[in-house]
Design a protein around this motif. Structure first.
Motif, PDB file in Angstrom:
ATOM      1  N   ARG A  43       0.820  -1.213   0.000  1.00 16.10           N
ATOM      2  CA  ARG A  43       0.000   0.000   0.000  1.00 16.10           C
ATOM      3  C   ARG A  43       0.853   1.262   0.000  1.00 16.10           C
ATOM      4  NH1 ARG A  43      -3.166   2.653   4.602  1.00 16.10           N
ATOM      5  NH2 ARG A  43      -4.588   4.037   3.516  1.00 16.10           N
ATOM      6  N   CYS A  44       1.901   1.306   0.836  1.00 19.77           N
ATOM      7  CA  CYS A  44       2.650   2.553   0.996  1.00 19.77           C
ATOM      8  C   CYS A  44       4.121   2.442   0.592  1.00 19.77           C
ATOM      9  CB  CYS A  44       2.532   3.055   2.431  1.00 19.77           C
ATOM     10  SG  CYS A  44       3.554   2.136   3.598  1.00 19.77           S
ATOM     11  N   GLY A  45       4.619   1.232   0.384  1.00 19.00           N
ATOM     12  CA  GLY A  45       6.022   1.075  -0.011  1.00 19.00           C
ATOM     13  C   GLY A  45       6.992   0.998   1.151  1.00 19.00           C
ATOM     14  N   GLY A  46       6.486   1.104   2.379  1.00 19.75           N
ATOM     15  CA  GLY A  46       7.341   0.981   3.559  1.00 19.75           C
ATOM     16  C   GLY A  46       7.756  -0.474   3.775  1.00 19.75           C
ATOM     17  N   LEU A  47       8.499  -0.707   4.854  1.00 22.85           N
ATOM     18  CA  LEU A  47       8.947  -2.065   5.157  1.00 22.85           C
ATOM     19  C   LEU A  47       7.772  -2.898   5.672  1.00 22.85           C
ATOM     20  CD1 LEU A  47      11.417  -3.947   5.356  1.00 22.85           C
ATOM     21  CD2 LEU A  47      11.656  -3.174   7.721  1.00 22.85           C
ATOM     22  N   ALA A  48       7.482  -3.989   4.985  1.00 23.60           N
ATOM     23  CA  ALA A  48       6.364  -4.845   5.382  1.00 23.60           C
ATOM     24  C   ALA A  48       6.754  -5.704   6.569  1.00 23.60           C
ATOM     25  CB  ALA A  48       5.934  -5.728   4.215  1.00 23.60           C
ATOM     26  N   ILE A  49       5.838  -5.879   7.513  1.00 22.08           N
ATOM     27  CA  ILE A  49       6.066  -6.753   8.659  1.00 22.08           C
ATOM     28  C   ILE A  49       4.978  -7.813   8.793  1.00 22.08           C
ATOM     29  CG2 ILE A  49       7.332  -5.009   9.986  1.00 22.08           C
ATOM     30  CD1 ILE A  49       4.545  -5.149  11.709  1.00 22.08           C
ATOM     31  N   VAL A  50       3.931  -7.708   7.971  1.00 22.66           N
ATOM     32  CA  VAL A  50       2.830  -8.662   8.013  1.00 22.66           C
ATOM     33  C   VAL A  50       2.674  -9.279   6.631  1.00 22.66           C
ATOM     34  CG1 VAL A  50       0.346  -8.970   8.377  1.00 22.66           C
ATOM     35  CG2 VAL A  50       1.632  -7.380   9.814  1.00 22.66           C
ATOM     36  N   ALA A  51       2.576 -10.602   6.580  1.00 25.45           N
ATOM     37  CA  ALA A  51       2.326 -11.298   5.319  1.00 25.45           C
ATOM     38  C   ALA A  51       0.950 -11.945   5.373  1.00 25.45           C
ATOM     39  CB  ALA A  51       3.395 -12.362   5.081  1.00 25.45           C
ATOM     40  N   LEU A  52       0.169 -11.685   4.339  1.00 24.47           N
ATOM     41  CA  LEU A  52      -1.145 -12.306   4.193  1.00 24.47           C
ATOM     42  C   LEU A  52      -1.177 -12.998   2.843  1.00 24.47           C
ATOM     43  CD1 LEU A  52      -3.264  -9.168   5.172  1.00 24.47           C
ATOM     44  CD2 LEU A  52      -2.592 -11.026   6.692  1.00 24.47           C
ATOM     45  N   VAL A  53      -2.153 -13.885   2.667  1.00 23.80           N
ATOM     46  CA  VAL A  53      -2.335 -14.527   1.365  1.00 23.80           C
ATOM     47  C   VAL A  53      -3.753 -14.249   0.898  1.00 23.80           C
ATOM     48  CG1 VAL A  53      -2.431 -16.717   0.124  1.00 23.80           C
ATOM     49  CG2 VAL A  53      -0.628 -16.311   1.808  1.00 23.80           C
ATOM     50  N   ALA A  54      -3.878 -13.744  -0.314  1.00 24.34           N
ATOM     51  CA  ALA A  54      -5.183 -13.493  -0.920  1.00 24.34           C
ATOM     52  C   ALA A  54      -5.442 -14.558  -1.976  1.00 24.34           C
ATOM     53  CB  ALA A  54      -5.218 -12.109  -1.557  1.00 24.34           C
ATOM     54  N   SER A  55      -6.627 -15.156  -1.919  1.00 23.07           N
ATOM     55  CA  SER A  55      -7.036 -16.100  -2.969  1.00 23.07           C
ATOM     56  C   SER A  55      -7.685 -15.297  -4.080  1.00 23.07           C
ATOM     57  CB  SER A  55      -8.029 -17.122  -2.405  1.00 23.07           C
ATOM     58  OG  SER A  55      -7.433 -17.866  -1.385  1.00 23.07           O
ATOM     59  N   THR A  56      -7.035 -15.237  -5.216  1.00 18.05           N
ATOM     60  CA  THR A  56      -7.539 -14.410  -6.318  1.00 18.05           C
ATOM     61  C   THR A  56      -7.965 -15.304  -7.476  1.00 18.05           C
ATOM     62  OG1 THR A  56      -5.496 -14.180  -7.587  1.00 18.05           O
ATOM     63  CG2 THR A  56      -5.747 -12.751  -5.655  1.00 18.05           C
ATOM     64  N   THR A  57      -8.495 -14.675  -8.501  1.00 16.55           N
ATOM     65  CA  THR A  57      -8.960 -15.429  -9.676  1.00 16.55           C
ATOM     66  C   THR A  57      -7.803 -16.112 -10.399  1.00 16.55           C
ATOM     67  OG1 THR A  57      -8.832 -13.381 -10.915  1.00 16.55           O
ATOM     68  CG2 THR A  57     -10.987 -13.996 -10.071  1.00 16.55           C
ATOM     69  N   ILE A  58      -6.560 -15.651 -10.172  1.00 14.17           N
ATOM     70  CA  ILE A  58      -5.408 -16.280 -10.818  1.00 14.17           C
ATOM     71  C   ILE A  58      -4.561 -17.064  -9.806  1.00 14.17           C
ATOM     72  CG2 ILE A  58      -5.315 -14.630 -12.723  1.00 14.17           C
ATOM     73  CD1 ILE A  58      -2.961 -13.267 -11.228  1.00 14.17           C
ATOM     74  N   GLY A  59      -5.136 -17.359  -8.656  1.00  9.24           N
ATOM     75  CA  GLY A  59      -4.441 -18.171  -7.657  1.00  9.24           C
ATOM     76  C   GLY A  59      -4.050 -17.353  -6.440  1.00  9.24           C
ATOM     77  N   ALA A  60      -3.384 -18.024  -5.507  1.00  6.82           N
ATOM     78  CA  ALA A  60      -2.987 -17.385  -4.257  1.00  6.82           C
ATOM     79  C   ALA A  60      -1.871 -16.377  -4.508  1.00  6.82           C
ATOM     80  CB  ALA A  60      -2.535 -18.439  -3.258  1.00  6.82           C
ATOM     81  N   ASP A  64       1.804  -8.185   1.285  1.00  2.17           N
ATOM     82  CA  ASP A  64       2.702  -7.733   2.349  1.00  2.17           C
ATOM     83  C   ASP A  64       2.302  -6.329   2.779  1.00  2.17           C
ATOM     84  OD1 ASP A  64       4.568 -10.047   2.085  1.00  2.17           O
ATOM     85  OD2 ASP A  64       4.909  -9.165   0.105  1.00  2.17           O
ATOM     86  N   LEU A  65       2.222  -6.131   4.086  1.00  2.00           N
ATOM     87  CA  LEU A  65       1.804  -4.828   4.609  1.00  2.00           C
ATOM     88  C   LEU A  65       2.696  -4.402   5.773  1.00  2.00           C
ATOM     89  CD1 LEU A  65      -2.067  -5.372   4.735  1.00  2.00           C
ATOM     90  CD2 LEU A  65      -0.818  -4.016   3.055  1.00  2.00           C
ATOM     91  N   CYS A  66       2.879  -3.093   5.922  1.00  2.93           N
ATOM     92  CA  CYS A  66       3.563  -2.554   7.098  1.00  2.93           C
ATOM     93  C   CYS A  66       2.563  -2.494   8.253  1.00  2.93           C
ATOM     94  CB  CYS A  66       4.143  -1.170   6.797  1.00  2.93           C
ATOM     95  SG  CYS A  66       2.902   0.128   6.653  1.00  2.93           S
ATOM     96  N   SER A  67       3.034  -2.156   9.445  1.00  2.00           N
ATOM     97  CA  SER A  67       2.145  -2.166  10.612  1.00  2.00           C
ATOM     98  C   SER A  67       1.020  -1.148  10.474  1.00  2.00           C
ATOM     99  CB  SER A  67       2.934  -1.922  11.894  1.00  2.00           C
ATOM    100  OG  SER A  67       3.637  -0.710  11.812  1.00  2.00           O
ATOM    101  N   ASP A  68       1.318   0.043   9.954  1.00  2.00           N
ATOM    102  CA  ASP A  68       0.277   1.072   9.806  1.00  2.00           C
ATOM    103  C   ASP A  68      -0.802   0.634   8.825  1.00  2.00           C
ATOM    104  OD1 ASP A  68       1.543   2.668  11.608  1.00  2.00           O
ATOM    105  OD2 ASP A  68       2.393   4.044  10.127  1.00  2.00           O
ATOM    106  N   CYS A  69      -0.386   0.068   7.703  1.00  2.00           N
ATOM    107  CA  CYS A  69      -1.360  -0.327   6.689  1.00  2.00           C
ATOM    108  C   CYS A  69      -2.147  -1.555   7.132  1.00  2.00           C
ATOM    109  CB  CYS A  69      -0.673  -0.555   5.343  1.00  2.00           C
ATOM    110  SG  CYS A  69      -0.009   0.981   4.664  1.00  2.00           S
ATOM    111  N   TYR A  70      -1.499  -2.443   7.905  1.00  2.00           N
ATOM    112  CA  TYR A  70      -2.229  -3.593   8.436  1.00  2.00           C
ATOM    113  C   TYR A  70      -3.298  -3.107   9.418  1.00  2.00           C
ATOM    114  CZ  TYR A  70      -3.226  -8.056  10.640  1.00  2.00           C
ATOM    115  OH  TYR A  70      -3.865  -9.154  11.126  1.00  2.00           O
ATOM    116  N   ARG A  71      -2.925  -2.136  10.266  1.00  2.00           N
ATOM    117  CA  ARG A  71      -3.899  -1.573  11.210  1.00  2.00           C
ATOM    118  C   ARG A  71      -5.054  -0.927  10.446  1.00  2.00           C
ATOM    119  NH1 ARG A  71      -0.807   2.157  13.767  1.00  2.00           N
ATOM    120  NH2 ARG A  71       0.464   0.425  14.462  1.00  2.00           N
ATOM    121  N   TRP A  72      -4.731  -0.193   9.392  1.00  2.00           N
ATOM    122  CA  TRP A  72      -5.744   0.463   8.560  1.00  2.00           C
ATOM    123  C   TRP A  72      -6.704  -0.584   7.970  1.00  2.00           C
ATOM    124  CZ3 TRP A  72      -5.989  -0.534   3.261  1.00  2.00           C
ATOM    125  CH2 TRP A  72      -6.897   0.243   2.531  1.00  2.00           C
TER     126      TRP A  72
END
Ligand SMILES: [Zn+2]
Length: 87
Positions: A43-60, A64-72
């Motif tokens: 989202r912001c280009g900062g250092l990511a500390i949280v990894a999530l996986v999204a299931s999308t139409t083209i696969g998983a 990656d998100l930083c703490s602020d964007c994960y909180r958001w």
């Protein structure tokens, strides 16, 4: 899946732009990506500390998100009504 696509729309990303993730990702893989690898927040280009996986139409895909964007993101999903919904 609707939620994954909504998440990607929220952070302004297309699945094609993201790294492919294992379809059956486990907690150890998530923690390894968070702690032992360096990724930029989608989202912001900062250092990511949280990894999530999204299931999308083209696969998983990794999300990656930083703490602020994960909180958001958490706050967005915790809202009782999405913005624009009738109260
Ligand atoms: Zn961020």
């Amino acid at each position: 899946m609707r939620e994954a696509e909504e998440l990607l729309a929220l952070i302004g990303q297309l699945p094609q732009m993201l790294d492919a993730a294992p379809a059956d990702v486990d907690v150890d893989q998530l923690r390894r990506r968070e702690r032992e690898e360096v990724h930029r927040c989608l989202r912001c280009g900062g250092l990511a500390i949280v990894a999530l996986v999204a299931s999308t139409t083209i696969g998983a895909r990794w999300v990656d998100l930083c703490s602020d964007c994960y909180r958001w993101l958490r706050q967005y999903y915790d809202q009782p009504h999405a913005p624009g919904d009738p109260a």
